[in-house]
Design a protein around this motif. Structure first.
Motif, mmCIF file in Angstrom:
data_model
loop_
_atom_site.group_PDB
_atom_site.id
_atom_site.type_symbol
_atom_site.label_atom_id
_atom_site.label_comp_id
_atom_site.label_asym_id
_atom_site.label_seq_id
_atom_site.Cartn_x
_atom_site.Cartn_y
_atom_site.Cartn_z
ATOM 1 N N ALA A 58 -34.775 32.923 52.472
ATOM 2 C CA ALA A 58 -36.033 32.334 52.240
ATOM 3 C C ALA A 58 -36.838 33.125 53.161
ATOM 4 O O ALA A 58 -37.256 33.394 53.125
ATOM 5 C CB ALA A 58 -36.722 30.755 52.291
ATOM 6 N N LEU A 59 -36.494 33.078 54.770
ATOM 7 C CA LEU A 59 -36.616 33.869 55.306
ATOM 8 C C LEU A 59 -36.373 35.364 55.683
ATOM 9 O O LEU A 59 -37.144 36.184 55.929
ATOM 10 C CB LEU A 59 -35.989 33.088 57.018
ATOM 11 C CG LEU A 59 -36.759 34.030 58.728
ATOM 12 C CD1 LEU A 59 -38.078 33.609 58.384
ATOM 13 C CD2 LEU A 59 -35.967 33.496 59.663
ATOM 14 N N LEU A 60 -35.438 35.473 55.036
ATOM 15 C CA LEU A 60 -34.662 37.176 54.651
ATOM 16 C C LEU A 60 -36.371 37.605 54.328
ATOM 17 O O LEU A 60 -36.658 39.138 54.320
ATOM 18 C CB LEU A 60 -33.788 36.929 54.366
ATOM 19 C CG LEU A 60 -33.189 37.999 53.688
ATOM 20 C CD1 LEU A 60 -33.583 39.412 55.080
ATOM 21 C CD2 LEU A 60 -31.334 38.860 53.641
ATOM 22 N N ALA A 61 -36.437 37.010 52.594
ATOM 23 C CA ALA A 61 -37.854 37.458 51.738
ATOM 24 C C ALA A 61 -38.682 37.349 52.375
ATOM 25 O O ALA A 61 -39.951 38.218 52.300
ATOM 26 C CB ALA A 61 -37.301 36.652 50.730
ATOM 27 N N LEU A 62 -39.507 36.497 53.443
ATOM 28 C CA LEU A 62 -40.562 36.668 54.409
ATOM 29 C C LEU A 62 -40.226 37.858 55.034
ATOM 30 O O LEU A 62 -41.638 38.754 55.078
ATOM 31 C CB LEU A 62 -40.596 35.826 54.895
ATOM 32 C CG LEU A 62 -42.190 35.228 56.065
ATOM 33 C CD1 LEU A 62 -43.236 35.446 55.359
ATOM 34 C CD2 LEU A 62 -41.780 33.767 56.343
ATOM 35 N N LEU A 63 -39.319 37.935 56.077
ATOM 36 C CA LEU A 63 -38.999 38.926 57.284
ATOM 37 C C LEU A 63 -39.254 40.173 56.303
ATOM 38 O O LEU A 63 -39.843 41.389 56.824
ATOM 39 C CB LEU A 63 -38.143 38.713 57.784
ATOM 40 C CG LEU A 63 -38.038 37.824 58.455
ATOM 41 C CD1 LEU A 63 -36.977 37.911 59.800
ATOM 42 C CD2 LEU A 63 -39.192 37.076 59.361
ATOM 43 N N LEU A 64 -38.830 40.772 54.750
ATOM 44 C CA LEU A 64 -38.834 41.826 53.880
ATOM 45 C C LEU A 64 -39.940 42.204 54.294
ATOM 46 O O LEU A 64 -40.847 43.061 54.070
ATOM 47 C CB LEU A 64 -37.551 41.825 53.341
ATOM 48 C CG LEU A 64 -36.214 41.934 53.794
ATOM 49 C CD1 LEU A 64 -35.540 41.072 52.359
ATOM 50 C CD2 LEU A 64 -36.403 43.360 53.604
ATOM 51 N N LEU A 65 -41.076 41.404 53.835
ATOM 52 C CA LEU A 65 -42.364 41.663 52.966
ATOM 53 C C LEU A 65 -43.134 42.439 54.487
ATOM 54 O O LEU A 65 -43.284 42.883 54.111
ATOM 55 C CB LEU A 65 -42.601 40.346 52.525
ATOM 56 C CG LEU A 65 -41.657 40.615 51.118
ATOM 57 C CD1 LEU A 65 -42.158 38.562 50.664
ATOM 58 C CD2 LEU A 65 -42.505 41.560 49.996
ATOM 59 N N ILE A 123 -40.208 45.557 49.379
ATOM 60 C CA ILE A 123 -41.080 45.084 48.654
ATOM 61 C C ILE A 123 -39.553 43.754 46.951
ATOM 62 O O ILE A 123 -39.488 43.104 47.550
ATOM 63 C CB ILE A 123 -41.939 45.424 48.062
ATOM 64 C CG1 ILE A 123 -42.690 45.547 49.803
ATOM 65 C CG2 ILE A 123 -42.523 44.259 47.436
ATOM 66 C CD1 ILE A 123 -43.888 46.553 49.427
ATOM 67 N N ALA A 124 -38.759 45.333 46.841
ATOM 68 C CA ALA A 124 -38.542 44.790 45.597
ATOM 69 C C ALA A 124 -37.443 43.898 45.708
ATOM 70 O O ALA A 124 -36.715 42.899 45.214
ATOM 71 C CB ALA A 124 -37.974 46.052 44.821
ATOM 72 N N GLU A 125 -36.218 44.122 47.122
ATOM 73 C CA GLU A 125 -35.420 43.596 47.625
ATOM 74 C C GLU A 125 -36.028 41.768 48.019
ATOM 75 O O GLU A 125 -35.179 40.294 47.122
ATOM 76 C CB GLU A 125 -34.284 43.449 48.947
ATOM 77 C CG GLU A 125 -33.500 43.117 49.230
ATOM 78 C CD GLU A 125 -32.470 42.989 50.366
ATOM 79 O OE1 GLU A 125 -33.455 44.288 50.670
ATOM 80 O OE2 GLU A 125 -31.860 43.021 50.591
ATOM 81 N N ALA A 126 -36.529 41.813 47.931
ATOM 82 C CA ALA A 126 -38.054 39.804 49.123
ATOM 83 C C ALA A 126 -37.631 39.363 47.583
ATOM 84 O O ALA A 126 -37.558 38.694 46.739
ATOM 85 C CB ALA A 126 -38.620 40.594 49.673
ATOM 86 N N VAL A 127 -38.408 40.279 46.575
ATOM 87 C CA VAL A 127 -38.876 39.579 45.483
ATOM 88 C C VAL A 127 -37.929 39.029 44.815
ATOM 89 O O VAL A 127 -37.482 38.191 43.890
ATOM 90 C CB VAL A 127 -39.491 40.623 44.189
ATOM 91 C CG1 VAL A 127 -39.867 39.990 42.518
ATOM 92 C CG2 VAL A 127 -41.074 40.823 45.160
ATOM 93 N N GLY A 128 -36.352 39.700 44.428
ATOM 94 C CA GLY A 128 -35.320 40.017 43.465
ATOM 95 C C GLY A 128 -35.158 38.062 44.118
ATOM 96 O O GLY A 128 -34.584 37.842 43.556
ATOM 97 N N LEU A 150 -42.471 29.762 50.558
ATOM 98 C CA LEU A 150 -44.104 29.701 50.016
ATOM 99 C C LEU A 150 -44.424 31.419 50.836
ATOM 100 O O LEU A 150 -45.763 31.117 50.706
ATOM 101 C CB LEU A 150 -44.796 28.022 50.660
ATOM 102 C CG LEU A 150 -44.612 27.023 49.591
ATOM 103 C CD1 LEU A 150 -44.753 25.639 49.628
ATOM 104 C CD2 LEU A 150 -45.332 27.452 47.943
ATOM 105 N N GLN A 151 -44.077 30.910 52.063
ATOM 106 C CA GLN A 151 -44.469 31.746 53.025
ATOM 107 C C GLN A 151 -44.775 33.102 52.089
ATOM 108 O O GLN A 151 -44.940 34.120 52.688
ATOM 109 C CB GLN A 151 -44.383 32.133 54.452
ATOM 110 C CG GLN A 151 -44.984 31.135 55.112
ATOM 111 C CD GLN A 151 -44.817 31.392 56.876
ATOM 112 O OE1 GLN A 151 -45.349 31.924 57.246
ATOM 113 N NE2 GLN A 151 -44.603 30.414 57.309
ATOM 114 N N ALA A 152 -43.320 33.431 51.798
ATOM 115 C CA ALA A 152 -42.667 34.946 51.023
ATOM 116 C C ALA A 152 -43.486 35.198 49.886
ATOM 117 O O ALA A 152 -44.071 36.397 49.364
ATOM 118 C CB ALA A 152 -41.679 34.566 51.329
ATOM 119 N N LEU A 153 -43.972 33.676 49.005
ATOM 120 C CA LEU A 153 -44.158 33.674 47.782
ATOM 121 C C LEU A 153 -45.580 34.626 48.068
ATOM 122 O O LEU A 153 -46.405 35.399 47.223
ATOM 123 C CB LEU A 153 -44.705 32.962 46.953
ATOM 124 C CG LEU A 153 -42.829 32.133 46.362
ATOM 125 C CD1 LEU A 153 -42.844 31.110 45.945
ATOM 126 C CD2 LEU A 153 -42.645 33.339 44.549
#
Lengths: 480, 93
Positions: free
Chosen positions: A246-253, A284-289, A361-364
């Protein structure tokens, strides 16, 4: 020290490249191996530092070694043994970290830090992020031991004097050795709660690069790159951990917007004004994945699906949306929420999944912004729902403020204004509360009250970009 | 390695410590409940911990002497007390 098979000295630029590459690849491994072998974090740090200095001195003349990592490990080990010898002459007995025999043996036997023999990097991260250390010490130690920044660079990032940071690191290293903290990966029963601490530290390290003024003097390294790299390594070593993903997604975004955060003069560019064509779409695509796989993995967790990685066709444009610049910069949109002083970053052992949900949630929310083709097309109703979840989870007034913005965008200014009630008491020094109130009052058709709120915001604002924005909004009222 | 643990504001019973210690490789070398504060002699010491305990954590109630592999094992055996606090320090030497 020469390596007979060394490549002959090339142009200076490529020695610098070799050094930078070796530092990026081997720094934390070398530190980890030396702590594993000698149980002395202080000696490990000095020795690896010295080894790199020695490399900078010798490689231009002697050539870049065929195995730089091995060269550095040998040089660093030699330094530690020298120091231990002089300590024994003085009959000083320093306390040692607790390390199991197997790790000691593997570390002592290692010749090439690139050939993985042990889990020294993982142990190093958990050591630096141990709960028995002060939170500030965890960030500083991680930046020093894991990322490899100098004391001066860390001091600048964390906004303290260099001498103070040096003293803090010295104390923290002594504490590591003397308090009984082990050089080990936590047992399975403790892993999730300890990973929460690690994630918090990595996020703090990431956001430390966002302070105003830090951009003036460039660092050797992009902290965003380093934080993401560290999370990927953690994800590889400990697969499937929700808080890491989840944190990885957030940081990527957040990182995907790095090229548009500042204008050429170094001023902050607010989210709706950023050039979306320069956002990094692959990240962005990686994070959404990642968000989709998290969603699938824990159906009881966060509701609502992750957005489509492909930007949608623009929705109907909203009138006056261009004036919402200050509003849309709220919360996680461009200043990461958890970097704010108001968010408590210490998590108790009983809420191990709460942090994962919070990052998710922050990532979403960040993903909604990232996948909207234009600012006007942003799905504010979806964002408002996520903020409601996040507020219920964290009970944070900063989150409520961001939610008020989203609700106003989705349902009109009066709905947003009602959420602002009482927020000044919770956030008395925050200029954004009166600033947001002012903006919503303008939209609701109350210019006099809005002007008063803008003036109040101007007494509190510190950031020059936001000050200019507020002043122009106040002036525009006078012209109407 | 050995640890001294000061108990503050805790109760006389051991909170399940002995049972957990057996499971975690920790030896409770001694546990003593001390008399009320009126009988005490005060010696001032400078504490060097990032989370030191103080009078706000409760009156001194006991002392533990543990033999444990590391700090994490000690943290695992101490009761999850909501009324007391424990200050943990390795024994010198």
């Amino acid at each position: 020290m020469t390596d007979a098979a060394a490549v002959p000295a090339r142009a200076h630029a490529s020695v610098d490249d070799a050094l930078a590459d070796a530092w990026r690849t081997h720094w934390s491994r070398l530190i980890g191996l030396l702590i594993g072998q000698f149980a002395r974090p202080d000696l490990a740090e000095d020795a690896v530092s010295d080894a790199f200095e020695s490399a900078a001195k010798h490689w231009p003349d002697d050539g870049i070694p065929t195995n730089p990592g091995a060269w550095l490990l040998t040089a660093a080990r030699r330094r530690v043994l020298d120091r231990l010898r002089s300590e024994s002459v003085l009959r000083r007995k320093e306390p040692l970290m607790v390390i199991d025999d197997e790790m000691r043996a593997l570390a002592a036997a290692a010749v090439d830090p690139g050939a993985h023999v042990a889990d020294e990097q993982l142990r190093l991260v958990f050591m630096c992020c141990h709960p028995a250390l002060a939170p500030d010490d965890r960030v500083a130690l991680t930046l020093r031991f894991v990322v490899g920044l100098t004391t001066a660079e860390i001091a600048r990032l964390l906004l303290v004097q260099e001498t103070a940071m040096a003293a803090r690191l010295t104390r923290a290293k002594k504490r590591l050795a003397s308090s009984g903290i082990p050089f080990a990966t936590p047992p399975a029963a403790r892993l999730d709660e300890r990973l929460d601490v690690v994630a918090t530290v990595v996020y703090l390290a990431f956001t430390s690069g966002y302070h105003p003024g830090v951009g003036d003097v460039p660092l050797r390294v992009d902290l965003g790159d380093e934080a993401i790299r560290l999370l990927r390594a953690l994800d590889g070593l400990l697969p499937g951990r929700g808080v890491v993903r989840a944190l990885l997604a957030l940081l990527l975004l957040q990182h995907s917007r790095r090229d548009t955060r500042l204008d050429p003069s170094g001023s902050l560019v607010l989210l709706p004004d950023q050039d979306r064509s320069r956002w990094h779409r692959d990240e962005i695509a990686e994070a959404v994945g990642i968000l989709r796989s998290l969603d699938a993995a824990s159906p009881s967790g966060v509701p609502a699906s992750a957005p489509d990685p492909q930007p949608r066709n623009a929705a109907r444009p909203r009138p006056g949306a261009g004036a919402s610049g200050l509003l849309a910069a709220e919360g996680s949109a461009d200043a990461p929420l958890a970097g704010s002083d108001d968010i408590e970053v210490e998590r108790s052992a009983h809420r191990t999944t709460a942090l994962t949900q919070e990052y998710q949630l922050q990532a979403l929310i960040a993903a909604e912004h990232a996948t909207a083709p234009t600012a006007d097309a942003t799905r504010w109703d979806v964002i408002a729902a996520f903020y409601a979840e996040l507020e219920a989870l964290t009970e944070s007034p900063v989150v409520r403020l961001a939610r008020a913005v989203a609700v106003a965008e989705a349902s009109g200014p009066d709905a947003g204004l009602s959420l602002l009630d009482g927020l000044e008491d919770a956030l008395p020094r925050h200029h954004r509360v009166p600033a947001v109130r002012a903006e919503l009052l303008v939209r609701a058709g109350h210019p006099a009250a809005a002007a008063a709120a803008y003036r109040q915001a101007l007494t509190l604002v510190t950031n020059p970009t936001e000050r200019t924005h507020l002043e122009s909004r106040l002036a525009a009222l006078g012209d109407a | 390695m050995r640890f001294v643990v000061l108990e503050r504001g805790t109760t006389a019973d051991d909170g399940g410590l002995a049972a957990r210690a057996a499971r975690c490789g920790v030896t409770v070398l001694a546990r003593e409940v001390v008399r009320p504060s009126e009988t005490a002699t005060t010696v001032l010491r400078r504490l060097a911990l990032d989370r030191p305990s103080d009078e706000h954590d409760g009156p001194l109630a006991g002392v533990l002497l543990l033999d444990a592999p590391d700090l994490d094992a000690v943290l695992d055996v101490l009761p999850d007390s909501t009324t007391g606090a424990f200050e943990v320090r390795p024994v010198a030497g």
